[in-house]
Design an enzyme around this catalytic site. Sequence first.
Site, PDB file in Angstrom:
ATOM      1  N   SER A 188      42.925  32.842  32.176  1.00 37.98           N
ATOM      2  CA  SER A 188      41.578  33.370  31.413  1.00 37.98           C
ATOM      3  C   SER A 188      41.899  33.244  29.724  1.00 37.98           C
ATOM      4  CB  SER A 188      41.554  34.771  31.594  1.00 37.98           C
ATOM      5  OG  SER A 188      40.519  35.534  30.694  1.00 37.98           O
ATOM      6  N   TYR A 198      44.439  43.095  33.427  1.00 31.64           N
ATOM      7  CA  TYR A 198      43.920  41.921  33.524  1.00 31.64           C
ATOM      8  C   TYR A 198      44.579  40.831  32.587  1.00 31.64           C
ATOM      9  CZ  TYR A 198      40.553  38.177  34.129  1.00 31.64           C
ATOM     10  OH  TYR A 198      40.175  36.915  34.143  1.00 31.64           O
TER      11      TYR A 198
END
Length: 254
Positions: free
Chosen positions: A145, A158
């Site tokens: 990401s 995350y």
Amino acid sequence: MTHPFSLTGRTAVVTGSTRGLGLAIARTLGEAGAVVGINGRDPLTTKGTCRELGKAGIEAHDLVFDVSDTDAALERIGEFREGQGSIDILVHNAGHSMRVPFLEHGFDDWQRTLDVHLSAGFRLSQEVARHMVEQSRGRIIFVSSIIASIGRENVPAYGAAKGGMNALVRVMATELGPHGITVNAIAPGYIVTDLTKPLQDNPEFYSSIEEKTPAGRWGEPEDIGWAALYLASDAASYVNGHVLTVDGGLTISL
């Protein structure tokens, strides 16, 4: 001469592939000729996805397991490899995101996020890589990401998991490259999926991403599917240890 983007005769496993980015990746690899192992936790959903892909002419097999239950995952992947004769491509896409401020983030949720994104990726790719070494070829792709490099509030676990994933990619690439195996990652920007629906449902945030992104839009799952096809194909045989950002130019414009 075989087309460099053809995956005919190759076998791929895509974790978390019953919807969203994983499904787009699996479909794209399958359309390029690969036999695809579809992973999900729910048997009905996983089998249903395989049936839908089959209608499109893609040979898909259901692999039902939770990636954080790595013993079960390794067993099922091993059975799939034995049945197919090899696993040529592994895409670790399975994941989830919790939006909780750092000071309120529970440790159990932290651990669960790292288990699903990072630890599962380590164990699954390690097992698959052992067999790729024996066959002197392979492609391992992690779905990371842009949050790993730019940071954002409310996603501490995350972001940490994706940052660790990028580091793991570089280490693996140096060790596995001599065996004909490439290891890369894709770092999506803001993509229209179920995972980002809470953000999409915020009109102000949705519009701000459109305005800040030079491409002028949110990404579609297919944008990530095409990137995965490139990294999985012979066209990317000299690309190793790379994190491919697919974000419409968002991170370079911030």
